[in-house]
Design an enzyme around this catalytic site. Structure first.
Site, PDB file in Angstrom:
ATOM      1  N   GLU B  50      14.032  11.664  -4.779  1.00 50.34           N
ATOM      2  CA  GLU B  50      14.854  10.734  -3.988  1.00 50.34           C
ATOM      3  C   GLU B  50      15.470   9.628  -4.838  1.00 50.34           C
ATOM      4  OE1 GLU B  50      11.764  11.606  -2.952  1.00 50.34           O
ATOM      5  OE2 GLU B  50      11.864  12.312  -0.877  1.00 50.34           O
ATOM      6  N   PHE B 112       0.790   8.468   9.295  1.00 42.26           N
ATOM      7  CA  PHE B 112       1.079   9.257   8.097  1.00 42.26           C
ATOM      8  C   PHE B 112       2.550   9.069   7.709  1.00 42.26           C
ATOM      9  CE2 PHE B 112       2.432  13.361   6.167  1.00 42.26           C
ATOM     10  CZ  PHE B 112       1.726  13.219   4.989  1.00 42.26           C
ATOM     11  N   GLN B 113       2.785   8.722   6.472  1.00 47.55           N
ATOM     12  CA  GLN B 113       4.128   8.509   5.932  1.00 47.55           C
ATOM     13  C   GLN B 113       4.924   7.453   6.694  1.00 47.55           C
ATOM     14  OE1 GLN B 113       5.982  12.390   5.222  1.00 47.55           O
ATOM     15  NE2 GLN B 113       4.976  12.460   3.232  1.00 47.55           N
ATOM     16  N   LYS B 162      11.688   9.375  14.739  1.00 48.23           N
ATOM     17  CA  LYS B 162      11.811  10.812  15.027  1.00 48.23           C
ATOM     18  C   LYS B 162      12.077  11.093  16.502  1.00 48.23           C
ATOM     19  CE  LYS B 162       9.307  15.196  14.450  1.00 48.23           C
ATOM     20  NZ  LYS B 162      10.290  16.018  13.768  1.00 48.23           N
ATOM     21  N   MET B 468      17.026  -0.197 -27.061  1.00 48.36           N
ATOM     22  CA  MET B 468      17.417  -1.566 -26.751  1.00 48.36           C
ATOM     23  C   MET B 468      16.249  -2.529 -26.972  1.00 48.36           C
ATOM     24  SD  MET B 468      20.135  -2.865 -26.293  1.00 48.36           S
ATOM     25  CE  MET B 468      21.522  -3.333 -25.350  1.00 48.36           C
TER      26      MET B 468
END
Lengths: 172, 573
Positions: B50, B112-113, B162, B468
């Site tokens: 993602e 969950f999640q 959902k 860098m």
């Protein structure tokens, strides 16, 4: 650059998360927030916040601009130099006092109650008194200082100030 | 007739003209994904992570000028997008990110999640909201696209529980939306504009500083015309690079930390600095007390909040760069700046922008060859030394685009952003310039490049180091190369000063890695191989080509201004 207290009235959408967004701006950008109160207005989908910040001129300009950027902010009003009515509610519970000390609390309340009704005895018990004060923030500070000096057990509950622009400019 | 939320979601995308959506599936978006399956107009791209997903959407948005659309699931799917959202926020990239959310009856239960993604992203989105009611779904999506693409563009996050995805409700997708707290500025204050113009007109040593806002507004041509009409030289920020062609006689170069000597000198010596579409980031100003000390400053920006924030300005102007420049071009009258231009040219001759040409292949040689082989198209960079070399040496003729992570400086941005750019503009050549460090931050995306048929050219400048930071260690930290060597392993000496025989040859072997995905891979070790490799890559229109350039480990980005120092104190050698 002078640091001083400044006031903002903020009209926002009355939605979930808006308060978090506004207060998050102050924490995220390290602005010095003194108090923030919020309540719905005559339109139930609009809330009005009264915000007090301590800042210098440049930071204050920046705060107003940042607030203006927010989609949920409808209007930003700078109240710093506007004639207004501003009060803060304070509850002061003085505990563990005898009859003589009670009389003293009454006396103090009377002196602070200049505009009949700004300070009242809201409740009383065997050895305690509850004062309900609607004063300016400064007067409340004075009252708290005095009570704490005089009495051992003082419980303080105070809200932030709310402000509204004056109708006539002479009655500040 | 009422329809489900998921149907309205797809309908909304269609009405917004979305042709590509970057989507990663998961429990709380399966309904939406399933609905996307039933249509053909919107291409669904599956990235492999993602974080890369959102950079791909950024690359797509910046290549096309359209809104980048993302769809991820709740919880980790959503949190993985946070870095990219911040990146889009700081570089003003229009994105609409849809996140799935657990059903409303579970919100707040640590389901969950479940995460409060709207809360987590509040300070890095232009707007974000969890849809609370099915009846608000259409209006909210309309708002999201409107807010993302108008005014100062930015990312908008819409979180959809959902249960609302399957709930039926109105099929209407509104055509317009009126948001009382959001009215982007579509005008310019004429009085202020005239004042600014007059100031520039009267200046003896005028200078235009063009930032990313000019590119976003598509005002490059107007800027060039304005500068030409008045003979005023132009410096750019790295985000503003390309707003005026780099070969234009009035273009000096980039200003800022790794800017051109003459460009920073011009900023320090000018008497009027006319800045457009920049927020005067610390990388541009250095020590604020010594920034443009002799100049009166005009600051034109669409974001009122960025004016007089870092630099106190003399004439503030809140406006879109294009709208303001359209007027300015009308006012513009020729001005004699010959002496001033000659001064700048002399500074440039004194300290030109160039790298050594003595031993072996230098980054400048690679950039020059890229200029030759890819005169048009899109150049995308990652973040680090290679990025600075690219912004210093890549030519930008009219129409060429550069996409780089300027504000947030997100390593791992380059490769996925290049894939997104190619998916948005398949007819254009896309070159990704990256480093061995940044490449490894999102290298799983090779699968996306291959599977989505996005043939790009990836130039990895491999110096075995996080260059860098290594440069800072080399210059300011007593050459203690703590954790910047990418080949360092257990058993290496504490005080290692550079590569030796015990080092493993490749970590990883980029050639083998690329080939394992079916990509073409070339390793370039000498100057003489550069051109051929690039030409081969350009000719390969079937798959992505990886060219690994083995550059010197101790190459520096110069000139440089140490962070916090005045721009006049440049380290040149």
């Amino acid at each position: 650059m002078t640091m001083k207290n400044r006031w903002i009235a903020l009209y926002v959408e009355n939605q979930v998360g808006v308060l978090a967004k506004v207060s998050g701006l102050f924490s995220g950008k390290a602005y010095n927030l003194q108090s923030l109160t919020v309540g719905t207005t005559e339109h139930e989908d609009v809330s009005r916040m009264t915000i007090c910040v301590t800042s210098d001129d440049i930071t204050f300009e920046q705060i107003k601009k940042q607030l203006n950027c927010m989609v949920e902010v409808i209007k930003v009003m700078d109240l710093t130099n506007v004639p207004l009515h501003m009060k803060e509610i304070l509850y002061a519970k003085v505990k563990g006092i005898d009859a003589g000390q009670k009389a003293e609390v009454f006396q103090i309340a009377q002196v602070f109650n200049v505009n009949n009704g700004n300070v009242k005895v809201a409740d009383i018990g065997e050895d305690s008194i509850l004062l309900e004060c609607t004063l300016t923030e400064h007067r409340n500070n004075d009252l708290i200082a005095l009570l704490k000096k005089k009495f051992k057990h003082v419980e303080i509950v105070r809200g932030g100030a709310v402000a509204v622009e004056a109708i006539s400019t002479s009655c500040r | 007739m009422d329809i489900t939320g998921r149907k309205l979601f797809v309908k909304a995308l269609q009405e917004e003209g979305v042709d590509t959506i970057f989507a990663y599936p998961g429990g709380m978006v399966t309904d939406l994904v399933d609905e996307l399956y039933k249509q053909e107009g919107i291409r669904v791209v599956l990235p492999r992570h993602e974080q890369a997903l959102i950079h791909e959407a950024e690359g797509y948005a910046r290549a096309t000028g359209k809104v980048g659309v993302c769809l991820v699931t709740s919880g980790p799917g959503a949190t993985n997008t946070i870095t990219g959202i911040a990146d889009a926020h700081y570089d003003s990239v229009p994105l609409v990110i849809f996140t799935g959310q657990v059903p409303q009856n579970l919100i707040g239960n640590d389901a969950f999640q479940e995460v409060d993604i709207v809360g987590m992203t509040r300070s890095i989105t232009k707007y974000g909201v969890t849809v609370q009611d099915r009846k608000d779904l259409g209006k909210t999506i309309k708002m999201a696209f409107h807010i993302a693409r108008t005014g100062k563009p930015g990312p908008v996050l819409i979180d959809i529980p959902k249960n609302l995805q399957t709930q039926t409700g109105s099929a209407v997708y509104p055509e317009h939306v009126d948001i009382r707290g959001y009215k982007p500025n579509e005008t310019v204050h004429i009085g202020q504009l005239k004042k600014a113009y007059k100031m520039l007109k009267q200046a003896k040593q005028p200078l235009i500083l063009a930032g990313g806002g000019v590119n976003i507004a598509g005002a490059g041509q107007l800027l060039t015309e304005f500068a030409e009409k008045m003979n005023v030289p132009v410096v750019t920020t790295i985000m503003g690079k390309g707003s005026i062609p780099t070969d234009h006689p009035l273009y000096i170069g980039n200003s800022g930390m790794h800017g051109r000597f003459s460009a920073n000198k011009a900023v320090s010596e000018c008497d009027v600095l006319f800045s457009i579409g920049t927020r005067f980031n610390d990388r541009i100003t250095g020590d604020l007390n010594e920034f443009a000390p002799k100049a009166k400053i005009v600051h034109l920006d669409i974001d009122a909040a960025s004016i007089s924030r870092n630099v106190v300005v003399d004439v503030p102007l809140t406006a879109d760069a294009k709208i303001a420049l359209e007027r300015l071009v009308e006012y513009a009258e020729p001005k004699n700046t010959e002496k001033w231009l000659a001064k700048i040219a002399a500074w440039d001759a004194e300290n030109p922008l160039e790298m050594r040409r003595d031993k072996g292949m230098s980054p400048q040689m690679i950039m020059e060859s890229i200029n030759e082989v890819f005169p048009k198209g899109i150049v995308v960079t990652d973040v680090g030394q290679h990025q600075m070399w690219a912004t210093q040496y890549i030519d930008m003729p009219v129409g060429k685009k550069m996409i780089t992570s300027g504000g947030l400086g997100t390593m791992g941005f380059g490769f996925p952003a290049a894939i997104g750019a190619k998916l948005g503009a398949p007819e254009q050549d896309v070159v990704c310039i990256t480093g061995d460090g940044g490449m490894q931050m999102n290298m799983q995306e090779m699968a996306t490049a291959i599977c989505e048929h996005a043939p790009i050219t990836v130039c990895i400048l491999n110096n075995y180091y996080l260059g860098m930071v290594r440069q800072m260690q080399q210059l300011f930290y007593g050459k203690r190369y703590e954790i910047t060597c990418l080949r360092r392993q257990v058993g290496c000496p504490d005080n290692c000063k550079g590569p030796n025989k015990a080092c493993p040859p490749y970590v990883p072997d980029f050639v083998k890695w690329a080939e394992s995905y079916g990509a073409k891979a070339i390793r370039v070790t000498e100057e003489s191989q550069i051109m051929e490799a690039l030409q081969e890559a350009k000719a390969n229109t079937k798959t992505t080509t990886v060219i690994e350039f083995m550059i010197a480990t101790d190459e520096l980005v110069l000139p440089m201004v140490k962070s916090g120092n005045p721009m006049s104190e440049m380290i040149l050698k």
